[in-house]
Every structure is written in C-alpha cells, then in structure tokens.
Design a protein around this motif. Structure first.
Motif, PDB file in Angstrom:
ATOM      1  N   ALA A 452       0.833  -1.209   0.000  1.00 54.68           N
ATOM      2  CA  ALA A 452       0.000   0.000   0.000  1.00 54.68           C
ATOM      3  C   ALA A 452       0.862   1.251   0.000  1.00 54.68           C
ATOM      4  O   ALA A 452       0.510   2.266  -0.602  1.00 54.68           O
ATOM      5  CB  ALA A 452      -0.931  -0.005   1.218  1.00 54.68           C
ATOM      6  N   LEU A 453       2.011   1.177   0.670  1.00 52.77           N
ATOM      7  CA  LEU A 453       2.890   2.336   0.753  1.00 52.77           C
ATOM      8  C   LEU A 453       3.808   2.481  -0.457  1.00 52.77           C
ATOM      9  O   LEU A 453       4.129   3.599  -0.867  1.00 52.77           O
ATOM     10  CB  LEU A 453       3.762   2.231   2.018  1.00 52.77           C
ATOM     11  N   ASN A 454       4.229   1.348  -1.037  1.00 53.91           N
ATOM     12  CA  ASN A 454       5.328   1.400  -1.998  1.00 53.91           C
ATOM     13  C   ASN A 454       5.098   0.570  -3.248  1.00 53.91           C
ATOM     14  O   ASN A 454       6.066   0.056  -3.826  1.00 53.91           O
ATOM     15  CB  ASN A 454       6.617   0.903  -1.320  1.00 53.91           C
ATOM     16  N   ALA A 455       3.851   0.396  -3.691  1.00 57.34           N
ATOM     17  CA  ALA A 455       3.599  -0.403  -4.889  1.00 57.34           C
ATOM     18  C   ALA A 455       4.367   0.174  -6.065  1.00 57.34           C
ATOM     19  O   ALA A 455       4.244   1.358  -6.383  1.00 57.34           O
ATOM     20  CB  ALA A 455       2.102  -0.430  -5.199  1.00 57.34           C
ATOM     21  N   GLY A 456       5.158  -0.657  -6.718  1.00 54.56           N
ATOM     22  CA  GLY A 456       5.929  -0.216  -7.867  1.00 54.56           C
ATOM     23  C   GLY A 456       7.329   0.232  -7.534  1.00 54.56           C
ATOM     24  O   GLY A 456       8.142   0.464  -8.433  1.00 54.56           O
ATOM     25  N   ASP A 457       7.651   0.364  -6.238  1.00 55.91           N
ATOM     26  CA  ASP A 457       8.956   0.883  -5.832  1.00 55.91           C
ATOM     27  C   ASP A 457       9.970  -0.229  -5.575  1.00 55.91           C
ATOM     28  O   ASP A 457      11.143  -0.107  -5.900  1.00 55.91           O
ATOM     29  CB  ASP A 457       8.803   1.744  -4.577  1.00 55.91           C
ATOM     30  N   HIS A 458       9.528  -1.308  -4.933  1.00 60.07           N
ATOM     31  CA  HIS A 458      10.419  -2.431  -4.644  1.00 60.07           C
ATOM     32  C   HIS A 458       9.570  -3.652  -4.336  1.00 60.07           C
ATOM     33  O   HIS A 458       8.337  -3.577  -4.284  1.00 60.07           O
ATOM     34  CB  HIS A 458      11.346  -2.108  -3.466  1.00 60.07           C
ATOM     35  N   ASN A 459      10.215  -4.796  -4.135  1.00 56.63           N
ATOM     36  CA  ASN A 459       9.500  -6.012  -3.775  1.00 56.63           C
ATOM     37  C   ASN A 459       9.106  -5.974  -2.301  1.00 56.63           C
ATOM     38  O   ASN A 459       9.601  -5.133  -1.534  1.00 56.63           O
ATOM     39  CB  ASN A 459      10.357  -7.243  -4.073  1.00 56.63           C
ATOM     40  N   ALA A 813       3.007  12.907 -11.398  1.00 55.70           N
ATOM     41  CA  ALA A 813       3.944  11.817 -11.108  1.00 55.70           C
ATOM     42  C   ALA A 813       5.366  12.360 -10.955  1.00 55.70           C
ATOM     43  O   ALA A 813       6.123  11.933 -10.081  1.00 55.70           O
ATOM     44  CB  ALA A 813       3.878  10.774 -12.214  1.00 55.70           C
ATOM     45  N   LYS A 814       5.737  13.286 -11.805  1.00 54.92           N
ATOM     46  CA  LYS A 814       7.083  13.872 -11.711  1.00 54.92           C
ATOM     47  C   LYS A 814       7.260  14.651 -10.419  1.00 54.92           C
ATOM     48  O   LYS A 814       8.323  14.650  -9.799  1.00 54.92           O
ATOM     49  CB  LYS A 814       7.337  14.782 -12.909  1.00 54.92           C
ATOM     50  N   GLN A 815       6.201  15.318  -9.992  1.00 57.08           N
ATOM     51  CA  GLN A 815       6.291  16.120  -8.774  1.00 57.08           C
ATOM     52  C   GLN A 815       6.282  15.258  -7.519  1.00 57.08           C
ATOM     53  O   GLN A 815       7.080  15.453  -6.607  1.00 57.08           O
ATOM     54  CB  GLN A 815       5.132  17.120  -8.725  1.00 57.08           C
ATOM     55  N   ASP A 816       5.366  14.259  -7.476  1.00 59.75           N
ATOM     56  CA  ASP A 816       5.165  13.478  -6.258  1.00 59.75           C
ATOM     57  C   ASP A 816       5.949  12.173  -6.221  1.00 59.75           C
ATOM     58  O   ASP A 816       6.179  11.613  -5.148  1.00 59.75           O
ATOM     59  CB  ASP A 816       3.670  13.162  -6.085  1.00 59.75           C
ATOM     60  N   GLY A 817       6.285  11.651  -7.408  1.00 57.96           N
ATOM     61  CA  GLY A 817       6.935  10.344  -7.440  1.00 57.96           C
ATOM     62  C   GLY A 817       5.950   9.200  -7.424  1.00 57.96           C
ATOM     63  O   GLY A 817       6.338   8.036  -7.326  1.00 57.96           O
ATOM     64  N   TYR A 818       4.656   9.517  -7.514  1.00 57.96           N
ATOM     65  CA  TYR A 818       3.620   8.486  -7.531  1.00 57.96           C
ATOM     66  C   TYR A 818       2.344   9.066  -8.125  1.00 57.96           C
ATOM     67  O   TYR A 818       2.204  10.281  -8.283  1.00 57.96           O
ATOM     68  CB  TYR A 818       3.332   7.951  -6.124  1.00 57.96           C
ATOM     69  N   GLY A 824      -7.734   6.038  -3.898  1.00 57.55           N
ATOM     70  CA  GLY A 824      -6.652   6.397  -2.984  1.00 57.55           C
ATOM     71  C   GLY A 824      -5.459   5.470  -3.014  1.00 57.55           C
ATOM     72  O   GLY A 824      -4.496   5.684  -2.269  1.00 57.55           O
ATOM     73  N   ARG A 825      -5.490   4.420  -3.852  1.00 62.16           N
ATOM     74  CA  ARG A 825      -4.320   3.545  -3.950  1.00 62.16           C
ATOM     75  C   ARG A 825      -3.149   4.356  -4.510  1.00 62.16           C
ATOM     76  O   ARG A 825      -3.288   5.086  -5.487  1.00 62.16           O
ATOM     77  CB  ARG A 825      -4.612   2.366  -4.863  1.00 62.16           C
ATOM     78  N   ARG A 826      -1.990   4.203  -3.878  1.00 53.84           N
ATOM     79  CA  ARG A 826      -0.808   4.935  -4.312  1.00 53.84           C
ATOM     80  C   ARG A 826       0.103   4.003  -5.104  1.00 53.84           C
ATOM     81  O   ARG A 826       0.454   2.920  -4.638  1.00 53.84           O
ATOM     82  CB  ARG A 826      -0.051   5.499  -3.102  1.00 53.84           C
ATOM     83  N   ILE A 827       0.496   4.442  -6.308  1.00 52.34           N
ATOM     84  CA  ILE A 827       1.350   3.638  -7.179  1.00 52.34           C
ATOM     85  C   ILE A 827       2.598   4.461  -7.496  1.00 52.34           C
ATOM     86  O   ILE A 827       2.518   5.532  -8.108  1.00 52.34           O
ATOM     87  CB  ILE A 827       0.614   3.262  -8.483  1.00 52.34           C
ATOM     88  N   MET A 828       3.736   3.975  -7.049  1.00 54.30           N
ATOM     89  CA  MET A 828       4.984   4.694  -7.254  1.00 54.30           C
ATOM     90  C   MET A 828       5.360   4.695  -8.737  1.00 54.30           C
ATOM     91  O   MET A 828       5.025   3.766  -9.480  1.00 54.30           O
ATOM     92  CB  MET A 828       6.109   4.058  -6.428  1.00 54.30           C
TER      93      MET A 828
END
Length: 933
Positions: A452-459, A813-818, A824-828
């Motif tokens: 939920a916090l870091n989808a797309g950022d790491h495993n 996306a460029k500003q926030d990184g996600y 409300g799901r956050r996708i990095m």
C-alpha cells in the motif's frame, strides 16, 4: 427512578447503528497503538456523542434520551420472509470488534444503551416513539433512515444529524410523494433492494405514490387492481398481491416491540467524568480526553505509552535470537496464550513442509508479542537420515505438543475478534491453519502494508523489507535445509535451529508492523489498505481452497493435437528456411533470418547473437515475411502446450481433484492480481486455441460455470477521470463506443460502418490507455507508421481531454513520485524523472496506472462484497481473471446468482465513488468456462 414521562418531556432516540456505520465510512481506519485493535468507528462514534451532548442545551434540550442498537441480523422478519436482508453484506472485518466498544462508549457517556434480541433498532425506536407520543411528550429521532419516516407526525419528528436538518411531514412527502401515514404502503409496493423486500416488480417510489394517492391505501388498491388501465401494471399487482402484503409486513415497524423498562428510566444524566475519562484514555482518544477533562474541570488520566519505534521515537533493542523460547509443553503454551490475550495482538508465522498451501504439512508455529519476546512451537519435527527407526522411517522427536492438542488450544485465540493476528504474506498462514480447522481473524499483513505504501517501488518479501527498513539480515533458509541433492525438509531441521529461524520471522513481522502502521495514515493510504488490501486475504484464500475442476482427457487430446500442429509448422518453417534447424533456438533462428536470408532489422546483443524477440518477429511479419510469421505461430502453440495442456493435469490436487491456483495481491503495481501455480490469467481469450483450453475448466455434477465480465471498464474509467463528454454520453446511451470513436475521428456514420474502420478505432481506444505510440499502433494494425501516427493525432484532436489528462498525470507523477487511483491507492512511478528510453516507459506506466489501478480496485471491492451477497446460494466464487469473475453454481441457482453478482459488480464503486458512466457486466453460464464466457 425519575418522574413519570408525560407532557413537557422531550425524548431523543439516537439511531446507534447508523451512527456507527456513518463514523466507519466517514473516517480513515485507526488502530489502538497499544494493541492494534481497530477503533476508527469508535472514535467517530464518540465524537458524535460528545457533539450531541454539547449541542443538547437550551430550552429545547431533551429530558430523556437513549441510543438504540441492532442486536443481531436475524429478526422476526426472517420468519415472515426468509430472504429478508439476504443481500446485506456482512459487516467489514475490522468493524465487528468495534460493535461492543460502541456500547461501552454509550454507557461511558451515561446515555441509556438499548437493544433487544429478535428486533431491529427501528422497531425499538417505533415502540418508544409510540409510548412517548401517547403519553403526551415530544419525540425527536436522530437519524436520516427513510424506514423511520413512517413514524413522523403527531409529536414525532426526525433530525438528520449530519445535515442538521429537521424532517417533518413535509419532508417525508417530498421524499415519498405521500404523507407519513402512507409511507408503509408506498414502500410495500416499491420494495427495497438493499433489504431484499420484494415489492411489486417494475413499480418504483414515484409510481407507487401515484397509485396510493389515487386509491387511498394499499388494500383498496389491491382490491381494485382490475380497474387499472395499464395492462402490465394491472397484471403485476394482481399476480404479486400476496408478495406485496408480505412486503408491507416487512417494512411496517412494530410499535408493540416488548420492552422491559419504562420511559422514566431514560432521563438525561450528566456523564460521570471519572468513568468517561477512564474509557477515553483506555481507547487512546487523546484529543477528546483533553476536551472532556476541560469541560468537567477534571484531570485527565496519564496517556497509555507504547514503545512503538516510528511513533514514540523509542529505540527498540536489537534482535537477540538467544532470548527466543521453544514451547515444548501445554503449560508453556498456556502461558503464551494468556500473554497474547492480555496484549491483544500477536505476530504469527507458520513453518511447513513445502510452499503449496493445499498440500504442505504444518511443522511448527512461531509467535511474537514484542521485541525479543518470541517463541517457536514445534509440532512435527522428525529425526534426520540415519536417526530413523528400524525401517529407516523418520521418528517424531520428543519435546513437542501433540499437534491436534496444540491447535485445539490455539483455535479460540486465533479466531478471537479481540486479538489481532499479524503476518507477513498472511494468506499463506491463513490457508495452512484453515486446512487445520482454524479461520484466523482479525488479521494484518505487513506485506500488504508495504505494498500500500510502496507499490511499484520495490518487492515486498520479508528479507528485503527487513534489510531495507530494519537494517537486519534474516537467517537464510538454505542455512537450515541446504540445497540441491543434499536439501532436507523443514521437519528434519533440529528444533533449536528451527526455533531461531522461525521466531526471528515472527519478530521481524512484529517490527515491520510497528514500522509501517503509523506510515499508512501519514501517507494517506490507510483507507486503501483497510478497504482494498487486507480484506482480500480471506476472500482469495477461500477461492483458492475451493479450486476448479478440469477435464484432463480433453487437455490430453489437445496436447496431442498441438504436437501435430507444431510438427506441421516446423516442416513449413524448415522449408521456408531452406533446411532443418532447431526452431526453439533463438540463436539459430537469428542466424537464418539475418545472415542466411539477409533480412533487414537485425540487432545483435553483447554476445553477438541476433534478437528474435516477439517484437522483432512481428515487425518482420508485418513486412510480409512468412518465416517469422510461422515461427510466431509455432511459439504460440508451443507455449500453450507447455504451460497449459501438458502442465495443468500435473497441478490437480489428489485430495480435492481440483486445480488450486494461488493469487498474489502484490503481484502487479497497479493492483491487478497475479495468478501462479498454475497461472490461469494469461490463457488467450480471443484465439480458438485459448477457447479450447477454457473448455477444459468444467463444472461439477449438477453444477454450472458462471462468468461475469466488466464491459470496457478501463475505457469507462478513462471517460470519467479525463471528463470526456462524448465518451461519457456514449456509455450512458449504450452506444457502441468503438463505432462512436470511429465516427468522431473519421467523420463516418455509425450505421453501416466498415468493420475495418471500427477495428482501427478500437485499437486506438485501448492503445491510448497504455500510452501507445505511432510505432506500436502501426505494428498492431499492420499499417505504415505515418498513417498510424496520423490516427493518433486525429484522436487527440477529437478528444483533447485525454491529452490534458495525460499531461496532468505525468506532471503529478514527476512532482510526487507516484500517482493515485480514484480510491486512494498509491502507485509509485520510479524513473519518471529520468531521461532516455526508460523515461518513455515510466511515462506510459504513470498514465496507465490510475486507470488500470481503478479497474483493479473496483473488482477488488466487488470480490470483497461478493461472499456475503451469495452466502445463502449453492454457489462459490472460483477465479478472478482481470475484469472477470468465475463462479460455480447449482443449475437452479443460476439466475439468482447472476442477478446478485451483477448487482454487486455494477455497484462496486459506490458509495466511495460516483462514476459519471455506468458500469456494465456481461454474464453467461455453461458446462465449461468456454461456454460461460
């Protein structure tokens, strides 16, 4: 005891159940820091009560008050009509443990707390209202529930607590078209899909009100139904007269509900400051505790301090494996169970004989309640190798509790609603324990928190999370079981070594939970986690354990046919190549295409070999070269054969006779589920071979397969998020969206449209969602690149809102990184600010993520609500394939299943999101998946 209730007295009746659900849905999830118990709804409920008390002053203040609750879901109405409220979903998992706390809160505020078994809160409110009215007093019902509006009038009014608006006879007439005295008649005719009140088919509130106004009352209307001029309406009333009368009994509130107290016992009383402050402090409601203390001039009790690293800044001690315990007897296990119950939470991990949850045996369980406070409960460890019995069979080691007895002791705690169970990828442990008769609840999952916090950022595996967030290297499993030919099973690992490894996993899970928990609300993903991630665990686990039947003989015949087709293709390929070679060798294929045949476009990698990827072969085939086209055909058949027709029979569970896939909730950054062992999500749906494979997925005896599939859901979401008027209107009107797009782009009428023009519009519609380029569209349509780019340019001219959406999304996306989905799901979006080729992929991913992510969120919401909606039907949910849900149901329940499942799916976005376009679900059924889809 107070004075007798009568004239001059004013009774307030608070709809407690409505307060709870309103608080639950209005506020983000919240857990108690000391033990992780969910308390978000309790917090909202307490704030509403406090506001009510503070506002309830002056000349119009209540003299008497009570909060009324529903006691249970089953009431006398279920005896009248068995399907009453059958469609109502079960309360959310994290809301259930909060119900008793809201009752405790009511008593802490010193307000009468009332519920009666077998009756709904509305009936109790009706009985109290009637008593107070007959006694000459006034009544204010604090609720906006339409079912209570039949009570309004003659000294009874309602008050909407959110809008602060009084509801009297005029407001009731505005809503129902009749006065309060005829509301029941209108409701009986119109029915209620939420409560499953049948009513008269095809008659809504407006028509019902007109009929009642014309004929005076329901019985007169039914007696004179034959006089109605409209044939369909006349026949509906005649055919359904008895059902309408039953509906009236269902919606009419019971003023004679038995009560074992008098109105005088409901006198308003000031809260006891000491008791109220003790409750609020225990619940850790610091702000409200301070307000109450100031109001009563009292001193607030000291706040509960919890050593949570991320919140309190208290440094946790390092991991010390020497402190771990081995639980070898019932006395030790009992002590741990008492400790866990007192703390109200435990991190748990299971150790098993393998990774297949449907076949693995339970070897042991690890538990953790705090830093350094972890233990391992061995259950099935055996001697290794030569230490076996006379026949070489492993011998169960001493110092282990009998597994059945241990599970019997654990079951009450693991199923206790007041004890939170924390796991890392807890779906695995849930299934292992479910196969042993334990259904864990409530649960938290650190893997899903990380997702939920870091989808797309790491495993999100434990080893990576421990290293990244805790700076700790976990014991590698290979240190215990080895690898290769010398590898042993976990059951053969010595108990002491197994204990260190397993207890460490539990402690790492505990620490990760304390790290992630405060980050969820801080990063505004707590709601997405609570509503979209965590509830999926039990839903998916049940689906996976149910499994689906396959026809192995059908697959065997297909495998043979595929082999023959591959052989024929190989012969054709060899002839085109001018000689035999290994078609499955990319190196040999590259040499033939680019060296021997001299085709253009060959690209050599670092090893000097030519690339023969699918993209390369598709480009060559598009240029009219037969050899690469035939190789693509051969590869497609080969993949189907190896992945499905050969492999699926090997996945049949010998105990169940079914195939049990496993879904990964964190498998895709957008929220789409991934299916493994076997993967059932990538079977081609538009090819003849793919359809034939789906024929092998069959229903059991007397059952049918049912498929429900969202129609063009991603395009509908695009129309909503990009606010495209033409697309929105087309979806509302049910127009062929691809034909409409073609008409808009190319200026041709929809009627009699050339199928090729529609096909091009369809390719662009779907391609735009994925950020397709002119090059990609040219490949898909096999047209010149310049022509494809012209199509895309025309598309953006006709629909400029899409370009605006893309630019806006990329900028965010460029500003926030996600990016975020509608829910409300956050996708990095890593790489979005880089330059070069990688930036294009990151940009396309950022554009697509909110659309595909919202579609994934919607079907997740549908899946979470589905079990409760079909609980009383002989039906099970079996599979999810992107936008499709697959069920198995008895033949006589097909229509009802489809109706309920479609209703859940088409309304899955609400109440969180009101889409500007309707969601549409296509349904089908048959003996196999292919027939149903």
């Amino acid at each position: 005891m107070g004075e007798t209730f009568g004239k001059g007295h004013h009774l307030h009746l608070i709809d407690g159940s409505a307060f709870i659900f309103r608080a639950y849905h209005a506020l983000p999830p919240l857990t108690r820091r000391s033990d992780g118990i969910p308390i978000g709804a309790v917090a909202g409920f307490c704030n509403m009560l406090w506001k009510y008390i503070q506002d309830g002053k002056g000349s119009d203040a209540p003299t008497h008050a009570a909060v009324i609750f529903d006691h249970s879901s089953k009431t006398f109405r279920n005896d009248i009509y068995a399907l009453y409220k059958a469609n109502r979903p079960e309360p959310p998992e994290d809301l259930r443990p909060q119900f008793p706390l809201t009752r405790e809160a009511t008593r802490a505020f010193n307000i009468a707390c009332i519920e009666t078994e077998g009756y709904e809160a509305d009936d109790i409110i009706a009985a109290l209202s009637c008593q107070a009215r007959d006694a000459g007093g006034r009544v204010t019902i604090i609720s906006s529930d339409k079912d209570l509006m039949q009570l309004v009038g003659n000294g009874v009014e309602m008050m909407d607590p959110i809008k602060g608006k009084a509801i009297g006879p005029d407001e009731v007439r505005e809503k129902f078209g009749v006065g309060p005295e005829r509301v029941v008649d209108v409701q009986a005719l119109a029915g209620d899909s939420v409560d499953n009140v049948p009513g008269a088919p095809g008659i809504g509130i407006k028509t019902a009100a007109q009929l009642i106004e014309e004929y005076g009352d329901l019985e007169t209307l039914l007696a004179r139904a034959a006089e109605i001029k409209q044939p369909k309406r006349r026949q509906t009333l005649i055919d359904n007269a008895e059902l309408i009368r039953i509906s009236k009994r269902l919606v009419e509130l019971d003023c004679n509900t038995p009560l074992d107290f008098g109105l005088e016992t409901l006198e308003v009383r000031e809260p006891d400051p000491e008791g109220l402050l003790e409750f609020l402090t225990r619940m850790e409601f610091r702000t409200l505790t301070t307000r109450v203390a100031e109001r009563f001039g009292a001193e607030a009790p000291p706040a509960v301090e919890v050593a949570v690293a991320a919140e309190s800044k208290v440094e946790l001690p390092g991991i010390d494996r020497s402190r771990y315990e081995i639980i070898r007897d019932e006395t030790a296990l009992t002590a741990w169970l008492v400790e866990i119950a007192e703390k109200g939470l435990v991190a748990i991990d299971t150790e098993t004989s393998g990774l297949d949850e449907m076949r693995a045996d339970l070897i042991g369980i690890s538990l953790c309640t705090g830093p350094g406070r972890a233990a391992y409960l061995p259950l099935a460890h055996v001697s290794e190798g030569a230490a076996g019995d006379l026949f070489g069979a492993p011998v169960r080691l001493e110092g282990q509790i009998d597994p059945a007895r241990a599970l019997e002791m654990l079951k009450p705690l693991l199923e206790d609603a007041g004890t939170l169970k924390i796991g890392q990828n807890i779906k695995y442990d849930w299934k292992i324990l479910a196969r042993n008769g334990i259904r864990m609840a409530p649960i938290e999952d650190t893997m899903l928190m990380s997702y939920a916090l870091n989808a797309g950022d790491h495993n999100h595996g434990m080893d990576e999370l421990a290293d990244r967030y805790l700076g700790h290297k976990c014991i590698p499993i290979k240190e215990l079981i080895g690898s290769g030919k010398s590898q042993i099973g976990f059951a053969e690992v010595p108990i002491e070594k197994a204990g260190e490894y397993a207890a460490e996993d539990a402690e790492i899970t505990w620490r990760l939970w304390h790290h992630f928990r405060p980050l969820l609300p801080k990063n505004r993903v707590a709601t997405a986690y609570q509503l979209l991630e965590r509830p999926m665990v039990g839903v998916l686990a049940d689906m996976e354990m149910t499994g689906i039947r396959i026809d192995a003989d059908h697959l065997k015949r297909m495998s043979s046919a595929f082999a023959q087709k591959m052989a024929a293709l190989e012969a054709e390929i060899h002839e085109l190549a001018g000689g035999p070679f290994n078609v499955g060798s990319p190196k040999q294929l590259g040499e033939i295409l680019f060296d021997r045949m001299g085709l253009a476009g060959g690209k050599q990698g670092k090893t000097g070999a030519f690339s023969t990827s699918a993209d390369v072969l598709e480009d060559l085939a598009a240029e009219g070269h037969d050899l690469p086209a035939r190789v693509l055909d051969w590869r497609g058949i080969s993949k189907l054969k190896s992945t499905y027709t050969d492999a699926l029979p090997l996945h049949v569970n010998p105990e169940t006779g079914r195939v049990h896939t496993s879904y990964s909730i964190t498998g895709a950054q957008t929220g789409r589920l991934a299916s493994t062992d076997p993967n059932l999500q990538n079977i081609p749906v538009r090819t003849e071979e793919g359809r034939r494979i789906r024929q092998a997925f069959v229903a059991g005896p007397g059952m049918r397969i049912v498929s429900l599939d969202y129609s063009q859901i991603e395009l509908r979401i695009l129309a909503h998020v990009a606010q495209i008027p033409a697309l929105k209107q087309a979806f509302r009107d049910g127009i062929d969206i691809h034909a409409m797009t073609a008409s808009q782009m190319f200026g041709v009428p929809i009627e009699g449209m050339d199928p090729m023009i529609r096909r091009r519009a369809k390719a662009i519609n779907f391609g735009v969602i994925y950020g397709i380029s002119g090059f990609g569209l040219a490949r898909n349509l096999r047209i010149p690149r310049a022509e494809a780019q012209a199509f895309i340019d025309t598309y953006f001219e006709r629909f400029p809102e899409i370009r605006a959406y893309m630019d806006r999304t990329v900028a965010e996306a460029k500003q926030d990184g996600y990016v975020r989905t509608l829910f409300g799901r956050r996708i990095m979006t890593p790489g979005i600010n880089q330059s070069g080729p990688a930036a294009g992929g990151a940009r396309r991913a950022a554009i697509n993520a909110p659309i595909q992510g919202a579609a994934a969120d919607i079907i997740r919401r549908a899946m979470i609500r589905m079990p409760a909606a079909i609980a009383d039907l002989p039906a099970k949910m079996l599979l999810q394939v992107h936008d499709e849900l697959v069920f198995e149901a008895q033949e006589d329940a097909l229509d009802e299943l489809i109706a309920r499942a479609r209703d859940v799916m088409e309304n899955a976005a609400t109440p969180a999101i009101q889409l500007d376009v309707p969601l549409v679900v296509d349904a089908g059924s048959g003996a196999s998946w292919a027939e149903a889809h």
